[in-house]
Structure formats: structure tokens, C-alpha cells
Design a protein around this motif. Structure first.
Motif, PDB file in Angstrom:
ATOM      1  N   UNK A 130     -36.749  51.653  53.088  1.00  0.00           N
ATOM      2  CA  UNK A 130     -36.413  50.627  54.099  1.00  0.00           C
ATOM      3  C   UNK A 130     -36.217  49.266  53.442  1.00  0.00           C
ATOM      4  N   UNK A 159     -43.329  65.902  51.021  1.00  0.00           N
ATOM      5  CA  UNK A 159     -44.046  65.513  52.247  1.00  0.00           C
ATOM      6  C   UNK A 159     -43.760  66.501  53.382  1.00  0.00           C
ATOM      7  N   UNK A 160     -42.543  67.030  53.410  1.00  0.00           N
ATOM      8  CA  UNK A 160     -42.196  67.997  54.455  1.00  0.00           C
ATOM      9  C   UNK A 160     -43.096  69.210  54.392  1.00  0.00           C
ATOM     10  N   UNK A 161     -43.296  69.699  53.194  1.00  0.00           N
ATOM     11  CA  UNK A 161     -44.144  70.881  53.010  1.00  0.00           C
ATOM     12  C   UNK A 161     -45.613  70.515  53.257  1.00  0.00           C
ATOM     13  N   UNK A 213     -46.945  68.095  55.107  1.00  0.00           N
ATOM     14  CA  UNK A 213     -47.254  67.792  56.510  1.00  0.00           C
ATOM     15  C   UNK A 213     -46.585  68.763  57.488  1.00  0.00           C
ATOM     16  N   UNK A 214     -45.897  69.756  56.953  1.00  0.00           N
ATOM     17  CA  UNK A 214     -45.172  70.747  57.765  1.00  0.00           C
ATOM     18  C   UNK A 214     -44.242  70.068  58.765  1.00  0.00           C
ATOM     19  N   UNK A 215     -43.495  69.108  58.252  1.00  0.00           N
ATOM     20  CA  UNK A 215     -42.518  68.393  59.082  1.00  0.00           C
ATOM     21  C   UNK A 215     -41.179  68.392  58.362  1.00  0.00           C
ATOM     22  N   UNK A 216     -40.130  68.263  59.124  1.00  0.00           N
ATOM     23  CA  UNK A 216     -38.808  68.163  58.527  1.00  0.00           C
ATOM     24  C   UNK A 216     -38.334  66.713  58.669  1.00  0.00           C
ATOM     25  N   UNK A 217     -37.998  66.102  57.536  1.00  0.00           N
ATOM     26  CA  UNK A 217     -37.509  64.723  57.573  1.00  0.00           C
ATOM     27  C   UNK A 217     -36.009  64.715  57.384  1.00  0.00           C
ATOM     28  N   UNK A 238     -48.012  67.602  62.905  1.00  0.00           N
ATOM     29  CA  UNK A 238     -46.815  68.051  63.619  1.00  0.00           C
ATOM     30  C   UNK A 238     -47.206  69.071  64.686  1.00  0.00           C
ATOM     31  N   UNK A 274     -36.102  54.531  60.904  1.00  0.00           N
ATOM     32  CA  UNK A 274     -37.226  54.671  59.984  1.00  0.00           C
ATOM     33  C   UNK A 274     -36.853  55.220  58.622  1.00  0.00           C
ATOM     34  N   UNK A 275     -35.739  55.895  58.513  1.00  0.00           N
ATOM     35  CA  UNK A 275     -35.407  56.523  57.229  1.00  0.00           C
ATOM     36  C   UNK A 275     -33.915  56.342  56.940  1.00  0.00           C
ATOM     37  N   UNK A 294     -35.812  68.391  49.596  1.00  0.00           N
ATOM     38  CA  UNK A 294     -37.192  68.868  49.594  1.00  0.00           C
ATOM     39  C   UNK A 294     -37.581  69.373  48.218  1.00  0.00           C
ATOM     40  N   UNK A 314     -40.730  58.876  59.948  1.00  0.00           N
ATOM     41  CA  UNK A 314     -41.211  58.159  58.761  1.00  0.00           C
ATOM     42  C   UNK A 314     -41.743  56.776  59.111  1.00  0.00           C
ATOM     43  N   UNK A 329     -47.530  56.407  58.223  1.00  0.00           N
ATOM     44  CA  UNK A 329     -47.408  57.864  58.192  1.00  0.00           C
ATOM     45  C   UNK A 329     -48.371  58.448  57.159  1.00  0.00           C
ATOM     46  N   UNK A 381     -39.680  74.445  62.635  1.00  0.00           N
ATOM     47  CA  UNK A 381     -40.217  73.258  61.961  1.00  0.00           C
ATOM     48  C   UNK A 381     -40.189  72.059  62.890  1.00  0.00           C
ATOM     49  N   UNK A 382     -41.268  71.320  62.889  1.00  0.00           N
ATOM     50  CA  UNK A 382     -41.321  70.090  63.679  1.00  0.00           C
ATOM     51  C   UNK A 382     -40.604  68.985  62.932  1.00  0.00           C
ATOM     52  N   UNK A 383     -39.904  68.157  63.658  1.00  0.00           N
ATOM     53  CA  UNK A 383     -39.287  66.990  63.020  1.00  0.00           C
ATOM     54  C   UNK A 383     -40.366  65.944  62.738  1.00  0.00           C
ATOM     55  N   UNK A 384     -40.204  65.299  61.599  1.00  0.00           N
ATOM     56  CA  UNK A 384     -41.143  64.245  61.234  1.00  0.00           C
ATOM     57  C   UNK A 384     -40.565  62.888  61.565  1.00  0.00           C
ATOM     58  N   UNK A 412     -49.444  57.355  51.195  1.00  0.00           N
ATOM     59  CA  UNK A 412     -48.676  58.534  51.598  1.00  0.00           C
ATOM     60  C   UNK A 412     -47.271  58.219  52.113  1.00  0.00           C
ATOM     61  N   UNK A 413     -47.028  56.967  52.577  1.00  0.00           N
ATOM     62  CA  UNK A 413     -45.717  56.642  53.144  1.00  0.00           C
ATOM     63  C   UNK A 413     -44.953  55.657  52.254  1.00  0.00           C
ATOM     64  N   UNK A 443     -41.116  55.938  51.906  1.00  0.00           N
ATOM     65  CA  UNK A 443     -40.385  55.562  53.122  1.00  0.00           C
ATOM     66  C   UNK A 443     -40.242  54.039  53.190  1.00  0.00           C
ATOM     67  N   UNK A 503     -46.946  73.459  63.852  1.00  0.00           N
ATOM     68  CA  UNK A 503     -48.025  74.097  63.089  1.00  0.00           C
ATOM     69  C   UNK A 503     -49.387  73.939  63.755  1.00  0.00           C
TER      70      UNK A 503
END
Lengths: 634, 136
Positions: B69, B88-90, B92-96, A210, B102-103, B110, A199, A203, A194-197, B61-62, B65, A213
Motif C-alpha cells: 500500500x 499467508x494464504x496457506x 491462514x487458509x485464506x485466498x488473497x 477464515x 487493501x491490496x 502463493x 489484507x 491482519x 477457500x475463504x477469501x482473505x 504478520x501484515x 500488505x 476452515x
């Protein structure tokens, strides 16, 4: 007891490949044996021949002299040359084979599967993708050709491993179910998929994607979108791959934006250089501040200066100067700021996670809180190279095999052998005098073409043979000090006993050939594994290891450091063993390290021919001129 | 007697708000809801909740986030615990994961996640706050 040192190239390799040994085997034209040495500890030789990050070369002691031996290029030559003849291994008989599930068909998972299969267990591998290879699938094919991956994966699976693709743990099945269905242990090596996102403000626009994928789609042949002006965020090898891939897909302008300075960037310097050569604009010490969108599409990005990346303790803790802003036109952002494990496989198991959701596992034994579930590779260790994943696959297989066989869970044996120390300064000077070529730059430093045979043999011959040098047998040594007097590197140290210091000795073999007590051996004089019966092999070729060339198929081959150091009795001994035809193959006269060698060898041949006529009238001693020399002779 | 802990749920999915409000109330929490970032920030300032559960993809979409903040930047809400609950992780296929820049939140959860899991997360984060010596 302090373990004996090992060559630095071998110590640096995560699977301890004997790089020096195969380099010298290439120099001697013994390619199948070189391939056997490569495959002995590495089930991914073709993959590593293309994409290994070459920790061996970084530690090569030849760098003290000029430049490292091009070990990866040699591996690539050997693998291409040997082709389908690469050695295959069969599973050992196991009176109590266990069923083992391996989750993840990347380098760590497949190595674990391979080792467990070779120990006679029944292994099934599960992967969420439609093909094996795991994260190797996101490496661009221009760096790692599909055929290279297929060759390695095919050889592994051919040992009798079942592969189930399109099977994602936590979705299509669970590890708990596998254990209930009769698998006695499970190894999970799902990598950092998994790619790190990040925020950042802005965004979520179109084309905010990412890296992993996106690369997976590109290199698995799925439909992908690419912008005209692409900003790749990240400074690692994956970011460099992403940037170069975007360029190949038609992006006009590709920038690689990273927090680190040029020196701090985690990408390999040669990867960055290749990216820059392809027109990628590398922007160090910059951070993404926000994405400027227009109607849900990216219009530009704002970047801010990075003040520092690491804190005083060396921890990753970037600080920024938000006042120093720069705007960059862009219509696509690809995030490549790091990867994380996909932990969804743990659903439906009793495997514990910590407060941050990370899998809890012992880093020594790989065991999770579920006694029969083990984790390996990047999912346990964090980001690493393919060969590090292979090494971890070996370790987990070792732990799991012992667990299956004895019920005990113990860490694998530690790597204790230290690397041989660097050359003392005076040895570097002495080597320069002995080998003037050593002052020139190594020819393959900046690029890596597939070596042709002559250049591969020459390159293999550049190996200095660390730890392959003289060993003095205390029982036979009369302390006559002949070796001490002849050694060009002052490697022989007087004492009780007399020893050759491996930090200085470079296996030239002069001492071994002059020792009157026959007390010195060199490990570089490798006997053939299957020595032919002498009675059936009337012919023997005596070949100089520094460049002599003989027909491998014509009979027995004996390799010596220099033919001029042979004594008549050495050749008479061969006749005494039953050989009746001896061909002598020195190196080419112009290449020979010893100026008077050729005259000595000519007189040796004539002298032994005369002596032999009395006992073995049919015996023939022939001095063969190397092909290279023949070509330039009038 | 300790006061009832307050939970604020911010999500544009009305069904999610209703279902989880019921479960959290049944678990003994005082529950408030908001359906976008602007209303969420106003509710946070007004109610001073102990925990805010924030969806990410709302009107923008953000948006979640940005809300996280904004709450973190408000000194009066320094003790408020923040949980991101997102798909959002699923998507955008990203892990937050939480990060200072930023977070600045306590945890990212998730979706999909069950109501029971959310109640357990809220309880767990309040426990750690109490152990750390924060207000009840």
C-alpha cells in the motif's frame, strides 16, 4: 414452435422438480408417488428438504392470492414419511462401460457420479476430506441434520460408486495421473472451498480466522477456538451460519458486519431474521477498516461507513467514508466475505489457467483445455445453492456421457420451456370468491415445523395446480360451449378450436365432468402407474381429489374432481369393467366447495344402486362418510 | 539499447533472497533485496525498480500488505509493478487476490513457488507492462 409453458415452481427449480405434482399427490395421501416425483430429478431430496433456498416458493402463483404453498415443508414431510422406502435406481446395462473419475464429493460431484453410474459407467469419487458431502459439511447441523446428508449420500453411493476419501488432487495424486491410469474422463467439482482473505491493517492476529476452515472444524468435530466477542465480517448465508454457530459455542456478543444495506444483503431474509432472533447484532453498511491488536491478540476493530456497494453499472465496487469511524470491542474476527475455488487440483495437468490463475473452461460444455477434464458446480459457476450444484452435476454428466459414448463434446439441451404467466387480476378475484380461505395468511410462512399428516395434506391441497388443468380434445369437441358456461374462472376461450387457457384454469374439473362429448381431460387425474387387474379387484373406491379419503389397500382407487359431477353412467361403466363393489368418498360436507354436492351424491348412489340391481344383483354402491365429518356428527 | 530491468525482492527469508537473486540475475535482471518493510520502502524509493516482489509475514504478520500500500501510494512509483509472494494464504487458509482498497498489487503468488516460476512471473508482468505502453 414455442414450447408449452411449465408451472412457475417447476421452471424456477434448477432441476425442474414437479413441485405442484407432488404437492397434489401429498393432498391425496399418495406419499410414495410424491417421493418418486421428488427423487426423479434430485438425488439430494433429504438435503434439499432442509436447506433448499426454495426458488419454487418464490415463484408460486399462490402468492398472488395469499402466500406460497410450503413446498419445502411438504418435501420434508414426504421424505420423513417415506423413510427407507424411497425409490432406488439401478445402473442401466452398458456394453462399453468407461471409467470416470470425479474429484469432489459435494452435491455437484456426487450428482455427476450418480448420473454416470446410472448410465452404466464405472465411477470413482475422490475427496480431500475424510467423508463425503463436500461443502455441505460446513452447513450447521441444526439446519442440515447429519442423517439427512447420510441418507442421500448413502443412496447415491449404493448404486455402486467407489469413494476415496482423504485424497487431495495436486497433493496425493493428480488428475493427469488418473487419466494415465485408465480413467477415460475426469469431472472436477471441488466447489468454493477457500475463504477469501482481506489484507486489512492488523491482519494476522490470534483469532483472525477464515469462515470455511473454522466452520469445517466445528462441524467435523475438531477442536475450535471461539472468542467472547466475535465480529463476523460478511452478509451472506455463510456469515449468518457462522454468527449463529459462534453464538451456540458460547460467544456472549456476536456482530455480523456487512457492506450492504438490509435490502442488499445477499443472505436470505429468513436466515438474517433467525440470526437476529438469536441475539446476533446485524450491522449493515459498515466495512472493516483495521484490526486493533494488543500483544498479537485482537482488542477491537475499527469500522467505517459504506457510502455505496455497487457502481452505476451494478458492479461490486464499494466506496467508503473513512472519516466516519466506529470502534467495536472484539476478541475474534471471522472473515466470511466470499469464497473461491481451490485450483491446486490442476497441478500436474495441462489444464490452462488465465492471467488471474482461474481455470479456463467452456461454460456450456464444461470442458477445460485438457479434452478429457471437465469442471462443474461452483468451481465453474461461482457461488450458488446446493440445488444449483445438483443441476450442474446433471449437466456435466450429460456432456461427459455423450463424450464417452460418441467422442463428441456438445452442450446439454437448453431449458426452453417458459414459466406460466401470472394470474390475470380477475382470476385472483374469482379465486377469492371460490375459496374464502385464500384471504388468510399461509400458516407456515415464518417457521417450518415438520408437518403432521393432516396439515401436510391440507397444505398440499393449497396447490392451485398450474398447468394441470383442462385439455379439450379438438376431435371430440362439438363446440356446445357447456364448458364455457360452467367454468368459474372464465378460462374457456371460444375460437376454433375451443381451448382452456392454462393461465386461468385451476383444474377444478367442473368442465370435464359436465362435457357431454367426454372431450375434456385433466392431467391432474393421474392414473395409477400399475393399475390392478379388475377381475382380481372387485372393489373400487371413487375419491374426491379435494379431500376424500379411502383405504389405499382395499382395491382400485379412482380420483375425480368432485363426486357430484359424476353421472350415473360413470359408475355403471365401473360395474361394466368388472367391479362389484363401489365406495364413494366425497370430501367432508363442511369442506366441500359445492354446497349442494352431498345431496347430489346421495341421490346418485341410490339411483345407481337401483339401476345396477337389474344387471348385477350382487353389486353394492356405498357412500362413505369422511372420518373428520364422522367425528363431529352427533 | 534498453536498460536492464530492476527487480526488488523483499523477504525476511535470507535463503529465499539469495537463491532467487541468483536466478533473476542469471535471467538478465538487476536485483536488489531488502529484509523488512521499512528497508523495502526505502529501497523502492531509491532504486525505482520495475517490479517489487513482496513477502507478507515478516516482522509483523501484515507487513508486506502495508508495504504494498505504501509503494502504491507513492506517485513516483506509479509505474512499479507489485507482486505479493506469500504463504499467508496457506497459513491462514485464506485466498488473497488484488483489490483496490487493501491490496493494490498486480498479482498474488502463493508460496511454495519455484525460482523458475518466479522468473517467469517477472518476465510476464514486464511483458504486459510493455504491451500496455509503460516504460521499458
Amino acid at each position: 414452435m414455442i414450447p408449452k409453458p411449465i408451472p412457475p415452481c417447476r421452471a424456477a427449480c434448477p432441476v425442474h422438480t414437479e413441485s405442484g405434482r407432488y404437492a397434489r399427490l401429498v393432498a391425496e395421501g399418495r406419499y410414495d408417488e410424491a417421493c418418486e416425483v421428488i427423487c426423479r430429478t434430485n438425488p439430494f431430496p433429504s438435503v434439499c428438504a432442509h436447506i433448499c433456498q426454495r426458488p419454487c416458493e418464490k415463484q408460486c402463483r399462490r402468492t398472488q392470492l395469499d402466500a406460497a404453498v410450503a413446498i419445502r415443508a411438504l418435501k420434508r414431510f414426504v421424505i420423513a414419511r417415506v423413510g427407507d422406502r424411497r425409490p432406488t435406481r439401478q445402473p442401466a446395462p452398458n456394453p462399453r462401460p468407461a471409467r470416470v473419475a470425479v474429484v469432489g464429493a459435494g452435491p455437484a460431484g456426487l450428482t455427476a457420479a450418480y448420473d454416470l453410474r446410472l448410465r452404466g459407467h464405472r465411477v470413482s469419487v475422490f475427496d480431500r476430506l475424510d467423508r463425503p458431502g463436500g461443502m455441505l459439511n460446513v452447513i450447521p447441523r441444526y439446519r442440515l441434520p447429519q442423517e439427512a446428508m447420510d441418507a442421500d449420500v448413502g443412496a447415491i453411493l449404493d448404486t455402486g460408486i467407489d469413494l476415496a476419501c482423504n485424497c487431495e488432487m495436486g497433493r496425493d495424486a493428480t488428475v493427469g495421473e488418473l487419466l494415465e491410469r485408465g480413467f477415460e474422463a475426469a469431472v472436477v467439482a471441488t466447489g468454493l472451498s477457500r475463504s477469501r482473505g482481506i489484507a486489512v491493517p492488523g491482519f494476522g492476529a490470534q483469532r483472525f480466522v477464515a469462515a470455511i476452515p473454522w466452520m469445517m472444524d466445528v462441524w467435523l468435530g475438531n477442536k475450535v477456538d471461539v472468542g467472547r466477542r466475535v465480529a463476523v465480517i460478511g452478509g451472506g448465508n455463510v456469515a449468518a451460519d457462522v454468527a449463529r454457530t459462534a453464538r451456540r459455542l458460547g460467544a456472549d456478543h456476536v456482530a455480523m458486519i456487512c457492506l450492504e444495506s438490509d435490502e442488499e444483503m445477499p443472505a436470505e431474509p429468513d436466515e438474517v431474521a433467525l440470526a437476529e432472533a438469536e441475539g446476533i447484532h446485524v450491522m449493515p453498511r459498515m466495512a472493516l477498516k483495521r484490526v486493533l491488536n494488543s500483544d498479537g491478540h485482537i482488542a477491537a476493530i475499527e469500522l467505517m461507513d459504506v457510502v455505496s456497494v455497487f457502481d452505476a453499472d451494478g458492479r461490486f465496487r464499494p466506496t467508503y467514508d473513512p472519516a466516519r469511524i466506529r470502534t467495536l470491542a472484539a476478541d475474534m474476527v471471522i472473515l466470511s466475505i466470499g469464497q473461491a475455488p481451490d485450483r491446486s487440483w490442476a497441478r500436474g495437468t495441462s489444464v490452462h489457467t488465465d492471467a488471474r490463475g482461474r481455470i479456463v473452461a467452456d461454460r456450456q460444455t464444461h470442458q477445460t483445455s485438457s479434452a478429457r477434464v471437465f469442471v462443474a458446480g461452483e468451481s465453474l459457476r461461482g457461488p450458488g445453492s446446493a440445488i444449483e450444484a445438483v443441476a450442474d452435476g446433471h449437466r456435466v454428466a450429460d456432456v461427459v456421457a455423450r463424450f464417452l459414448e460418441s467422442g463428441e463434446v456438445a452442450p446439454p439441451p437448453a431449458d426452453e420451456a417458459p414459466a406460466l404467466e401470472p394470474f390475470p387480476d380477475d382470476v385472483v378475484e374469482r379465486l377469492r370468491v371460490l375459496d374464502p380461505v385464500a384471504t388468510e395468511a399461509e400458516p407456515f410462512a415464518s417457521s417450518e415445523p415438520l408437518l403432521d399428516e393432516p396439515s401436510a395434506r391440507r397444505e398440499g391441497g393449497r396447490c392451485l395446480g398450474c398447468m394441470a388443468g383442462a385439455v379439450i380434445d379438438e376431435a371430440k369437441c362439438a363446440a356446445c360451449l357447456t364448458c364455457f358456461r360452467v367454468c368459474p374462472l372464465a378460462a374457456v376461450e371460444l375460437g376454433d378450436p375451443v381451448v382452456a387457457n392454462p393461465a386461468r384454469c385451476q383444474a377444478c374439473g367442473v368442465c370435464a365432468s359436465v362435457c357431454p362429448g367426454n372431450a375434456i381431460t385433466l392431467s391432474v387425474w393421474e392414473p395409477r402407474e400399475a393399475e390392478p387387474a379388475h377381475a382380481e379387484q372387485p372393489h373400487v373406491a371413487v375419491v374426491c381429489i379435494h379431500g376424500g379419503d379411502a383405504d389405499e389397500t382395499a382395491g382400485r382407487v379412482v380420483r375425480v374432481p368432485c363426486l357430484s359431477r359424476l353421472k350415473p353412467v360413470d359408475l355403471l361403466r365401473l360395474l361394466g369393467e368388472g367391479h362389484r363393489s363401489i365406495s364413494l368418498h366425497p370430501c367432508a360436507r363442511d369442506d366441500c366447495k359445492y354446497p349442494a354436492a352431498w345431496e347430489t351424491i346421495e341421490s346418485l348412489a341410490a339411483y345407481v344402486q337401483g339401476l345396477a340391481a337389474r344387471a348385477w344383483p350382487e353389486a353394492r354402491i356405498e357412500l362413505c362418510v369422511p372420518r373428520a365429518q364422522e367425528a363431529v356428527s352427533p | 539499447m534498453p536498460r536492464t530491468p530492476k527487480v526488488l525482492l523483499v523477504d525476511d527469508d535470507v535463503g529465499f533472497l539469495q537463491a532467487n537473486s541468483l536466478l533473476l540475475a542469471a535471467a538478465g535482471y538487476e536485483v536488489h533485496t531488502a529484509q523488512d518493510g521499512r528497508a523495502g520502502l526505502a529501497a523502492a524509493r531509491e532504486q525505482r525498480p520495475d517490479v517489487v516482489l513482496i513477502d507478507v509475514m515478516m516482522t509483523r504478520p501484515d507487513e508486506g500488505f502495508a508495504l504494498a500500500r505504501a509503494i502504491r501510494a507513492d506517485d513516483r512509483l506509479a509505474d512499479t509493478r507489485l507482486l505479493i509472494v506469500t504463504a499467508a494464504g496457506e497459513r491462514y487458509q485464506m485466498l488473497f487476490e488484488p483489490d483496490e482498497q487493501w491490496l493494490p498489487v498486480d498479482k498474488v503468488i502463493e508460496k511454495p513457488t519455484s525460482g523458475d516460476e518466479l522468473v517467469a512471473e517477472v518476465s510476464s508482468i514486464l511483458d504486459t507492462r510493455e504491451r500496455a505502453g509503460g516504460p521499458p
